[in-house]
Design a protein around this motif. Structure first.
Motif, PDB file in Angstrom:
ATOM      1  N   GLU A 163      58.622 -65.604  -1.600  1.00  0.00           N
ATOM      2  CA  GLU A 163      57.252 -66.076  -1.393  1.00  0.00           C
ATOM      3  C   GLU A 163      56.535 -66.395  -2.704  1.00  0.00           C
ATOM      4  O   GLU A 163      55.358 -66.750  -2.680  1.00  0.00           O
ATOM      5  N   ALA A 164      57.215 -66.244  -3.827  1.00  0.00           N
ATOM      6  CA  ALA A 164      56.564 -66.459  -5.121  1.00  0.00           C
ATOM      7  C   ALA A 164      57.316 -67.510  -5.926  1.00  0.00           C
ATOM      8  O   ALA A 164      58.525 -67.404  -6.129  1.00  0.00           O
ATOM      9  N   VAL A 210      57.470 -58.668  -3.692  1.00  0.00           N
ATOM     10  CA  VAL A 210      56.552 -59.626  -4.294  1.00  0.00           C
ATOM     11  C   VAL A 210      56.139 -60.674  -3.264  1.00  0.00           C
ATOM     12  O   VAL A 210      56.993 -61.262  -2.599  1.00  0.00           O
ATOM     13  N   THR A 211      54.830 -60.921  -3.159  1.00  0.00           N
ATOM     14  CA  THR A 211      54.342 -61.979  -2.280  1.00  0.00           C
ATOM     15  C   THR A 211      53.819 -63.185  -3.049  1.00  0.00           C
ATOM     16  O   THR A 211      53.643 -64.252  -2.467  1.00  0.00           O
ATOM     17  N   ASP A 212      53.570 -63.031  -4.339  1.00  0.00           N
ATOM     18  CA  ASP A 212      53.209 -64.186  -5.173  1.00  0.00           C
ATOM     19  C   ASP A 212      53.208 -63.763  -6.636  1.00  0.00           C
ATOM     20  O   ASP A 212      53.255 -62.564  -6.957  1.00  0.00           O
ATOM     21  N   GLY A 213      53.128 -64.748  -7.502  1.00  0.00           N
ATOM     22  CA  GLY A 213      53.105 -64.481  -8.930  1.00  0.00           C
ATOM     23  C   GLY A 213      52.470 -65.631  -9.676  1.00  0.00           C
ATOM     24  O   GLY A 213      52.310 -66.739  -9.133  1.00  0.00           O
ATOM     25  N   ARG A 225      52.290 -59.878  -7.617  1.00  0.00           N
ATOM     26  CA  ARG A 225      51.549 -59.059  -6.674  1.00  0.00           C
ATOM     27  C   ARG A 225      52.352 -58.804  -5.410  1.00  0.00           C
ATOM     28  O   ARG A 225      53.261 -59.558  -5.064  1.00  0.00           O
ATOM     29  N   GLY A 226      52.004 -57.709  -4.735  1.00  0.00           N
ATOM     30  CA  GLY A 226      52.552 -57.399  -3.424  1.00  0.00           C
ATOM     31  C   GLY A 226      51.402 -57.089  -2.486  1.00  0.00           C
ATOM     32  O   GLY A 226      50.257 -57.434  -2.761  1.00  0.00           O
ATOM     33  N   TYR A 227      51.667 -56.421  -1.389  1.00  0.00           N
ATOM     34  CA  TYR A 227      50.617 -56.103  -0.442  1.00  0.00           C
ATOM     35  C   TYR A 227      49.676 -55.023  -0.969  1.00  0.00           C
ATOM     36  O   TYR A 227      48.476 -55.046  -0.710  1.00  0.00           O
ATOM     37  N   PHE A 228      50.200 -54.052  -1.709  1.00  0.00           N
ATOM     38  CA  PHE A 228      49.396 -52.917  -2.148  1.00  0.00           C
ATOM     39  C   PHE A 228      48.786 -53.083  -3.530  1.00  0.00           C
ATOM     40  O   PHE A 228      47.663 -52.708  -3.777  1.00  0.00           O
ATOM     41  N   THR A 229      49.549 -53.620  -4.462  1.00  0.00           N
ATOM     42  CA  THR A 229      49.115 -53.602  -5.848  1.00  0.00           C
ATOM     43  C   THR A 229      49.810 -54.720  -6.610  1.00  0.00           C
ATOM     44  O   THR A 229      50.509 -55.543  -6.020  1.00  0.00           O
ATOM     45  N   ALA A 230      49.602 -54.759  -7.905  1.00  0.00           N
ATOM     46  CA  ALA A 230      50.171 -55.816  -8.740  1.00  0.00           C
ATOM     47  C   ALA A 230      50.424 -55.270 -10.134  1.00  0.00           C
ATOM     48  O   ALA A 230      49.927 -54.201 -10.511  1.00  0.00           O
ATOM     49  N   ARG A 231      51.202 -56.026 -10.905  1.00  0.00           N
ATOM     50  CA  ARG A 231      51.525 -55.609 -12.260  1.00  0.00           C
ATOM     51  C   ARG A 231      51.659 -56.851 -13.146  1.00  0.00           C
ATOM     52  O   ARG A 231      52.162 -57.884 -12.708  1.00  0.00           O
ATOM     53  N   THR A 232      51.183 -56.725 -14.364  1.00  0.00           N
ATOM     54  CA  THR A 232      51.305 -57.805 -15.344  1.00  0.00           C
ATOM     55  C   THR A 232      52.304 -57.401 -16.412  1.00  0.00           C
ATOM     56  O   THR A 232      52.186 -56.323 -17.011  1.00  0.00           O
ATOM     57  N   GLN A 254      47.045 -58.992   4.522  1.00  0.00           N
ATOM     58  CA  GLN A 254      48.153 -59.937   4.318  1.00  0.00           C
ATOM     59  C   GLN A 254      47.954 -60.640   2.975  1.00  0.00           C
ATOM     60  O   GLN A 254      47.627 -61.817   2.897  1.00  0.00           O
ATOM     61  N   ALA A 255      48.128 -59.874   1.905  1.00  0.00           N
ATOM     62  CA  ALA A 255      47.875 -60.363   0.545  1.00  0.00           C
ATOM     63  C   ALA A 255      48.996 -61.300   0.108  1.00  0.00           C
ATOM     64  O   ALA A 255      50.128 -60.874  -0.076  1.00  0.00           O
ATOM     65  N   GLU A 256      48.678 -62.579  -0.092  1.00  0.00           N
ATOM     66  CA  GLU A 256      49.720 -63.578  -0.241  1.00  0.00           C
ATOM     67  C   GLU A 256      49.669 -64.401  -1.520  1.00  0.00           C
ATOM     68  O   GLU A 256      50.593 -65.166  -1.777  1.00  0.00           O
TER      69      GLU A 256
END
Length: 336
Positions: A163-164, A210-213, A225-232, A254-256
């Protein structure tokens, strides 16, 4: 991502678990709500045609405009949304391509072209190829039909659900992050995409769900990013390196989607759903303490995302409930 219709009993079970998750979230303290602080930069997508916004890309030539698209069942359409009003200011119809199957991501390359990732796989990695569409970002905003280039993509280690899709803003190389709770990977495309054959993407690092980047505009950071959190992650020599930094990503269900603003100062987080909210999180405020890489992760690989802070504690509490939801969805998919 659309799934086959479940039975009434199964649907009721999923609804019960989902309601419990929502209720638990309602009582949790969390920086996700604080992420709405830059209200002037956050916005709501008002177009009723955009019901499954699954990707975001900030325009470089139209200030305050973001490109997005629906997940599936919408046709070859890309929308430009003005963040000042939340209104759609352009709908681009792509021609010269096949019927889109599961469009999940969009990214703007250094060549001024938009790359659209038809890379989702509702059959959980059984399609033997996916597609990328590319077209120049329109210089004038308005409804228009454009000729797009279609690229066929395969993964060196077999079919994947993803998805990313991210285009590096300096090298122009395209990357795809697969979506898998057990063995997600970051895949690197060839130096240049070709229409003369299949473009093989090769795994270069491990990533979590991962749902997007998105790459930062200067190409020195990659945010996933995913549904719960993200990281750089710092980005060096074509790889995410080091421990990275947790990002105070908002809870959006539905964090996309995620993208950087053109100045690199803000991350914009989006989600599916009619009238969905795009939330701005300043980069300086988004970073928090780093975490250690996952045990056994290969050198230079991106560590798995781990929940953090009060929001992270809530994620841990809710993990079991969401596991039931995802498990039920996977069951429905198999039955379908």
């Amino acid at each position: 991502m659309r799934l086959p219709m479940p039975s009434a009993a199964a649907s009721a079970a999923v609804a019960t678990v989902t309601a419990a998750v929502a209720a638990a979230l309602a009582v949790l303290p969390g920086p996700a709500l604080a992420a709405e602080t830059p209200a002037a930069s956050s916005f709501t997508i008002s177009d009723p045609r955009i019901k499954e916004s699954s990707g975001l890309a900030a325009s470089r030539i139209h200030p305050g405009v973001y490109w997005t698209h629906n997940d599936s069942d919408d046709g070859p359409y890309i929308y430009a949304v003005d963040s000042a009003s939340g209104r759609t200011v352009a709908r681009v119809t792509l021609k010269g391509i096949g019927k889109p199957r599961d469009v999940e991501a969009i990214s703007l390359g250094p060549d001024g072209q938009l790359y659209v990732g038809d890379i989702g796989d509702n059959r959980n990695g059984t399609w033997d190829h996916v597609w990328i569409y590319r077209f120049p970002e329109p210089k004038q905003l308005g409804d228009v039909t454009v000729e797009a280039t279609q690229f066929t993509v395969k993964y060196a280690d077999g079919a994947r659900n993803a998805e990313a899709l991210m285009v590096h803003p300096v090298t122009g190389r395209v990357y795809i992050a697969s979506k898998d709770e057990n063995k997600g990977g970051l895949y690197e495309g060839p130096a240049e995409l070709t229409t003369g054959g299949t473009n093989v993407f090769r795994r270069v690092a491990a990533v979590p769900w991962v749902t997007d980047g998105a790459f930062s505009p200067d190409g020195t950071r990659l945010t996933l990013r995913g549904y719960f959190t993200a990281r750089t992650y710092p980005w060096k020599d074509g790889l995410p390196v080091g421990e990275g930094e947790r990002v105070d990503a908002p809870w959006q269900g539905q964090a996309e989607s995620v993208t950087y603003t053109p100045d690199g100062a803000t991350l914009m987080f989006g989600a599916e759903g009619e009238g969905s909210r795009v939330i701005a999180v300043p980069v300086a405020a988004a970073a928090s303490a780093s975490a250690s890489p996952q045990p056994g992760a290969p050198a230079g690989a991106a560590p798995a995302i781990e929940p953090t802070g009060s929001f992270g504690k809530g994620a841990l509490v809710l993990a079991g409930g969401l596991a039931l939801v995802f498990g039920a969805k996977r069951l429905f998919r198999r039955r379908g």
